[in-house]
Scaffold this motif. Structure first.
Motif, PDB file in Angstrom:
ATOM      1  N   UNK A  73      -2.914   5.189 -15.881  1.00 50.40           N
ATOM      2  CA  UNK A  73      -2.464   5.945 -15.036  1.00 50.40           C
ATOM      3  C   UNK A  73      -1.477   5.679 -14.850  1.00 50.40           C
ATOM      4  N   UNK A  74       0.276   6.621 -15.136  1.00 48.92           N
ATOM      5  CA  UNK A  74       0.901   6.337 -14.879  1.00 48.92           C
ATOM      6  C   UNK A  74       1.979   6.706 -13.247  1.00 48.92           C
ATOM      7  N   UNK A  75       2.506   6.204 -12.226  1.00 44.60           N
ATOM      8  CA  UNK A  75       2.907   6.364 -11.179  1.00 44.60           C
ATOM      9  C   UNK A  75       4.548   6.171 -11.214  1.00 44.60           C
ATOM     10  N   UNK A  76       5.165   7.207 -11.616  1.00 44.48           N
ATOM     11  CA  UNK A  76       6.590   7.773 -11.249  1.00 44.48           C
ATOM     12  C   UNK A  76       6.702   7.571  -9.669  1.00 44.48           C
ATOM     13  N   UNK A  77       7.584   5.922  -9.764  1.00 43.13           N
ATOM     14  CA  UNK A  77       8.302   5.359  -8.655  1.00 43.13           C
ATOM     15  C   UNK A  77       9.295   5.916  -7.884  1.00 43.13           C
ATOM     16  N   UNK A  78      10.093   6.205  -6.546  1.00 43.71           N
ATOM     17  CA  UNK A  78      10.739   5.960  -6.406  1.00 43.71           C
ATOM     18  C   UNK A  78      11.379   5.139  -5.261  1.00 43.71           C
TER      19      UNK A  78
ATOM     20  N   UNK B 102       1.008  -0.938   0.548  1.00 41.46           N
ATOM     21  CA  UNK B 102      -0.033   0.419   0.706  1.00 41.46           C
ATOM     22  C   UNK B 102       0.763   1.544  -0.235  1.00 41.46           C
ATOM     23  N   UNK B 103       0.789   1.976  -0.815  1.00 43.92           N
ATOM     24  CA  UNK B 103       1.632   3.681  -0.989  1.00 43.92           C
ATOM     25  C   UNK B 103       0.240   4.874  -0.934  1.00 43.92           C
ATOM     26  N   UNK B 104       0.983   6.067  -0.422  1.00 41.89           N
ATOM     27  CA  UNK B 104       0.665   7.488  -1.228  1.00 41.89           C
ATOM     28  C   UNK B 104       0.859   7.447  -2.092  1.00 41.89           C
ATOM     29  N   UNK B 105       0.443   8.591  -2.716  1.00 46.20           N
ATOM     30  CA  UNK B 105       0.665   8.413  -3.818  1.00 46.20           C
ATOM     31  C   UNK B 105       0.608  10.372  -4.122  1.00 46.20           C
ATOM     32  N   UNK B 106       1.024  11.434  -5.304  1.00 47.96           N
ATOM     33  CA  UNK B 106       0.778  12.870  -4.892  1.00 47.96           C
ATOM     34  C   UNK B 106       0.751  12.755  -6.105  1.00 47.96           C
ATOM     35  N   UNK B 107      -0.602  13.245  -6.534  1.00 39.67           N
ATOM     36  CA  UNK B 107      -1.255  13.463  -8.340  1.00 39.67           C
ATOM     37  C   UNK B 107      -0.878  14.734  -8.498  1.00 39.67           C
ATOM     38  N   UNK B 108       0.095  14.534  -9.469  1.00 37.55           N
ATOM     39  CA  UNK B 108       0.361  15.538 -10.729  1.00 37.55           C
ATOM     40  C   UNK B 108      -0.433  15.874 -11.986  1.00 37.55           C
ATOM     41  N   UNK B 109      -1.142  15.278 -12.292  1.00 40.57           N
ATOM     42  CA  UNK B 109      -2.187  15.316 -13.293  1.00 40.57           C
ATOM     43  C   UNK B 109      -2.611  14.192 -12.947  1.00 40.57           C
ATOM     44  N   UNK B 110      -4.664  15.505 -13.135  1.00 40.11           N
ATOM     45  CA  UNK B 110      -5.755  14.194 -12.684  1.00 40.11           C
ATOM     46  C   UNK B 110      -6.234  13.537 -13.622  1.00 40.11           C
ATOM     47  N   UNK B 111      -6.674  12.238 -12.763  1.00 43.43           N
ATOM     48  CA  UNK B 111      -6.461  10.392 -13.065  1.00 43.43           C
ATOM     49  C   UNK B 111      -5.543  10.109 -13.428  1.00 43.43           C
ATOM     50  N   UNK B 112      -4.401  10.975 -14.069  1.00 45.67           N
ATOM     51  CA  UNK B 112      -3.391   9.673 -14.912  1.00 45.67           C
ATOM     52  C   UNK B 112      -2.050  10.190 -14.940  1.00 45.67           C
ATOM     53  N   UNK B 113      -1.232  11.022 -13.752  1.00 44.04           N
ATOM     54  CA  UNK B 113      -0.146  11.295 -13.574  1.00 44.04           C
ATOM     55  C   UNK B 113       0.267  10.951 -11.699  1.00 44.04           C
ATOM     56  N   UNK B 114       1.453  10.336 -11.040  1.00 40.24           N
ATOM     57  CA  UNK B 114       1.348  10.114  -9.505  1.00 40.24           C
ATOM     58  C   UNK B 114       2.691  10.367  -9.354  1.00 40.24           C
ATOM     59  N   UNK B 115       3.727  10.735  -8.689  1.00 38.44           N
ATOM     60  CA  UNK B 115       4.197  10.527  -7.619  1.00 38.44           C
ATOM     61  C   UNK B 115       4.480   9.347  -6.540  1.00 38.44           C
ATOM     62  N   UNK B 116       5.451   8.611  -6.465  1.00 37.08           N
ATOM     63  CA  UNK B 116       4.801   7.827  -5.129  1.00 37.08           C
ATOM     64  C   UNK B 116       6.393   7.466  -4.648  1.00 37.08           C
ATOM     65  N   UNK B 117       6.467   7.039  -2.858  1.00 38.77           N
ATOM     66  CA  UNK B 117       7.924   6.014  -2.528  1.00 38.77           C
ATOM     67  C   UNK B 117       7.633   4.696  -2.643  1.00 38.77           C
ATOM     68  N   UNK B 118       7.851   3.854  -2.994  1.00 41.65           N
ATOM     69  CA  UNK B 118       8.103   2.441  -2.577  1.00 41.65           C
ATOM     70  C   UNK B 118       9.011   1.657  -2.619  1.00 41.65           C
TER      71      UNK B 118
END
Length: 127
Positions: free
Chosen positions: A76-81, A4-20
């Motif tokens: 949905x695109x998730x850029x994770x780090x 489970x992870x939290x994500x920040x939305x950068x483009x609504x319903x499309x681009x997110x950023x998360x730390x995993x």
């Protein structure tokens, strides 16, 4: 069981950023990608970034290609780090700079978004 992870939305319903903690598996609705091993800062001394303009340009091209891709148009695109502080800082820089330069977000919009995400990580003891 999936992480489970939290994500920040950068483009609504499309681009997110998360730390995993672990590399996630793509699903039918979500495409995960990381730049931690692709865009690496070569330090001069004990610094860790930010990444240079050439790397930012390559990141913007890569992300634009993903966003415009027909096969990923419904995903949905998730850029994770990772939780590595240096990699996380550089990944946050890349997606924030992309948002300002390409999506034309204003700094007054993007700064609270990134600060809120960092605050959440601190409060939840994930830093």
């Amino acid at each position: 069981m999936a992480e489970e992870y939290e994500q920040a939305e950068f483009i609504k319903d499309r681009l997110y950023f998360a730390t995993l903690r672990v590399k996630p598996k793509n699903t039918a609705n979500t495409h995960f990608f990381s730049t931690d091993e692709e865009f690496i800062y070569e330090s001069f001394y004990a610094d860790f970034g930010p990444l240079n303009l050439a790397m930012l340009y390559k990141y913007c091209c890569k992300l634009n290609k993903k966003l415009k891709s027909f096969t990923m148009s419904k995903k949905k695109l998730v850029h994770y780090t990772s939780y590595d502080q240096k990699k996380r800082a550089n990944a946050a820089f890349l997606i924030s700079a992309y948002s300002v330069n390409i999506v034309s977000f204003t700094l007054s919009f993007i700064t609270p978004l990134v600060c809120l995400f960092v605050w959440f990580l601190i409060v939840s003891n994930r830093v």
